[in-house]
Design a protein around this motif. Structure first.
Motif, PDB file in Angstrom:
ATOM      1  N   ALA A 252     -11.523 -49.247   6.400  1.00 29.64           N
ATOM      2  CA  ALA A 252     -11.836 -49.850   5.856  1.00 29.64           C
ATOM      3  C   ALA A 252     -12.329 -49.282   4.525  1.00 29.64           C
ATOM      4  N   LEU A 253     -11.965 -48.294   4.237  1.00 32.64           N
ATOM      5  CA  LEU A 253     -12.581 -47.218   2.840  1.00 32.64           C
ATOM      6  C   LEU A 253     -11.265 -47.466   1.601  1.00 32.64           C
ATOM      7  N   ALA A 254     -10.087 -47.770   2.031  1.00 33.63           N
ATOM      8  CA  ALA A 254      -8.806 -48.374   0.801  1.00 33.63           C
ATOM      9  C   ALA A 254      -8.496 -49.362   1.219  1.00 33.63           C
ATOM     10  N   ASN A 255      -8.698 -50.182   2.150  1.00 27.39           N
ATOM     11  CA  ASN A 255      -8.826 -51.588   2.622  1.00 27.39           C
ATOM     12  C   ASN A 255      -7.261 -51.238   3.254  1.00 27.39           C
ATOM     13  N   GLY A 256      -6.658 -50.472   4.260  1.00 24.60           N
ATOM     14  CA  GLY A 256      -5.358 -49.932   4.397  1.00 24.60           C
ATOM     15  C   GLY A 256      -4.768 -48.580   3.783  1.00 24.60           C
ATOM     16  N   ALA A 287      -5.127 -43.280  -3.721  1.00 28.75           N
ATOM     17  CA  ALA A 287      -5.917 -43.744  -2.822  1.00 28.75           C
ATOM     18  C   ALA A 287      -7.634 -43.783  -2.614  1.00 28.75           C
ATOM     19  N   CYS A 288      -7.768 -42.730  -3.513  1.00 34.00           N
ATOM     20  CA  CYS A 288      -9.158 -43.196  -3.531  1.00 34.00           C
ATOM     21  C   CYS A 288      -9.360 -43.777  -5.007  1.00 34.00           C
ATOM     22  N   ALA A 289      -8.295 -44.228  -6.096  1.00 35.65           N
ATOM     23  CA  ALA A 289      -8.350 -45.335  -6.764  1.00 35.65           C
ATOM     24  C   ALA A 289      -8.770 -47.330  -6.413  1.00 35.65           C
ATOM     25  N   VAL A 290      -7.735 -46.886  -5.300  1.00 33.80           N
ATOM     26  CA  VAL A 290      -8.182 -48.210  -4.235  1.00 33.80           C
ATOM     27  C   VAL A 290      -9.260 -47.835  -3.826  1.00 33.80           C
ATOM     28  N   GLY A 291      -9.966 -46.749  -2.443  1.00 40.30           N
ATOM     29  CA  GLY A 291     -11.477 -46.624  -1.982  1.00 40.30           C
ATOM     30  C   GLY A 291     -11.744 -46.974  -3.220  1.00 40.30           C
ATOM     31  N   ALA A 292     -12.122 -46.724  -4.471  1.00 43.86           N
ATOM     32  CA  ALA A 292     -13.349 -46.288  -5.301  1.00 43.86           C
ATOM     33  C   ALA A 292     -14.078 -48.517  -5.967  1.00 43.86           C
ATOM     34  N   LYS A 293     -12.587 -49.907  -5.758  1.00 42.81           N
ATOM     35  CA  LYS A 293     -12.506 -50.937  -6.059  1.00 42.81           C
ATOM     36  C   LYS A 293     -12.913 -51.489  -4.739  1.00 42.81           C
ATOM     37  N   VAL A 294     -12.537 -51.061  -4.125  1.00 45.80           N
ATOM     38  CA  VAL A 294     -13.700 -51.027  -2.595  1.00 45.80           C
ATOM     39  C   VAL A 294     -14.453 -51.431  -2.123  1.00 45.80           C
TER      40      VAL A 294
END
Length: 399
Positions: A252-256, A287-294
């Motif tokens: 779930a770290l970056a919602n997919g 990936a990290c930009a998405v993960g940070a928001k998640v």
């Protein structure tokens, strides 16, 4: 325009999977639509991956923004999104250092390599034993699948990595019988996911912590499935009150979006000096930009409280369903990682229930042959829970 069907899979794909007969083409929130426009309630969450549902608008906005800025720059450089996600994880956990990879298996591979390298650095090469648990699952690389406690996944690939022992989960005496000064690490899932959604007993994890301290071994928590809010806590170790030395996170770290992380302390991380371990794509900016928001979203106390509330509602709905049909001998799990074990009469038939549920418009999973597994979005609406349960009732009625 070429039309691809389920038959195309059988023609061009390696047959190491057996996907459903329908092909999802669109998802929004906790609803999915297939090629024929048929709607499904998604209780599977991409196997505990889509924690915020399908295509959440604020995550899509981050993906678009970063996608127009910087996708990949390699680990010859760092990036602002990489540092942002690492900072979020450090701020919300025990960890002082983070390393990113691309999958849960890679995170566990890194954790196990780090544990052995740390042991070599501080105690010598003789300290290499890894203790794991029967029916555990830690990934599909040769090292991680050998550490996993399911021979059906590790047999048939030639010689396995050595000095790995498997003992009974939730049985501290079996650990005491084999742990010694040659042990470098104990690796455990706080909830065994793939083998049936089996939670660890608090006393068991506390005992592992004490034994690892006694024998100067590292305690590794595999939170690939339990992490990032799935249990109603950002990470399950926070629920148990037992702090590991190394923690792995993925799913779930970056919602997919594919990403994973290994978290640890300053002292242990020092054994991964430059060049000791690496990955081409791990920690890339997209990936990290998405993960940070998640992580920012899920780590909020009110969000995690909502997961716990939904857990109560979901389990109660399953119990009511069981009162009607009497199919389950146990309903267990934490947060929205829930397993419903089939009674003796229906043992071995979990896959049939999964197909029957799909036919009624609800996507569920299995965890082994005897357990139905539910891992919906952590923000699933009460309406979607009720609707999905109603559809599941139609499927169960067939049995």
């Amino acid at each position: 325009m070429t039309t691809y069907t389920r038959k195309t899979f059988d023609e061009v794909m390696i047959q190491n999977y057996v996907p459903a007969d329908f092909i999802p083409v669109k998802g929004k929130g906790s609803r999915v639509w297939d090629q024929q426009g048929r709607e499904y309630i998604d209780f599977s969450g991409g196997i505990a991956v889509n924690a915020l549902g399908h295509c959440p608008e604020d995550i899509v906005a981050v993906l678009r923004r970063q996608g127009e800025t910087l996708w990949h720059s390699s680990n010859w450089f760092t990036s602002e999104p990489t540092l942002a996600l690492a900072s979020e994880l450090v701020a919300h956990t025990f960890a002082e250092r983070v390393m990113f990879a691309n999958s849960g298996a890679e995170a566990n591979e890194a954790a196990l390599k780090l544990a052995r390298r740390y042991a070599v650095d501080h105690f010598g090469y003789q300290k290499s034993k890894v203790i794991s648990f029967k029916q555990s699952f830690h990934g599909r690389t040769l090292f991680t699948v050998s550490v996993g406690g399911q021979p059906k996944y590790s047999d048939g690939f030639g010689p396995k990595p050595g000095d790995i022992l498997h003992v009974e989960f939730n049985n501290l005496d079996t650990v005491k019988a084999v742990i010694d000064d040659h042990t470098c690490a104990v690796i455990v899932e706080p909830i065994q996911g793939e083998s049936g959604v089996i939670p660890a007993e608090p006393e068991f994890l506390q005992g592992l912590r004490e034994l690892c301290d006694q024998y100067s071994a590292l305690l590794i928590f595999d939170e690939v499935q339990t992490g990032v809010g799935r249990t109603g806590y950002l990470y399950a170790y926070q629920h148990y009150g037992v702090t590991p030395d190394i923690l792995t996170s993925a799913k779930a770290l970056a919602n997919g979006f594919p990403i994973s992380a290994m978290l640890t302390t300053d002292k242990i991380a020092a054994s991964f000096k430059p060049g000791v371990h690496g990955t081409t794509f791990g920690g890339n900016p997209l990936a990290c930009a998405v993960g940070a928001k998640v992580v920012e979203t899920i780590a909020r106390p009110e969000f995690l409280q909502g997961v716990q509330q939904r857990s109560v509602l979901f389990k109660q709905a399953l119990r009511e369903l069981n009162g009607q049909f009497g199919l389950f001998c146990d309903i267990r799990g934490e947060g929205l990682l829930i397993g419903a074990e089939l009674i003796e009469k229906y043992r071995g038939q979990a896959s049939h229930f999964v197909k029957a549920a799909a036919a009624q418009g609800v996507m569920i999973l299995q965890a082994g042959p005897n357990v139905l597994r539910f891992t919906p979005a952590l923000n699933i609406s009460e309406q979607d829970i009720r609707c999905g349960i109603e559809r599941l009732a139609l499927a169960l009625a067939e049995f």
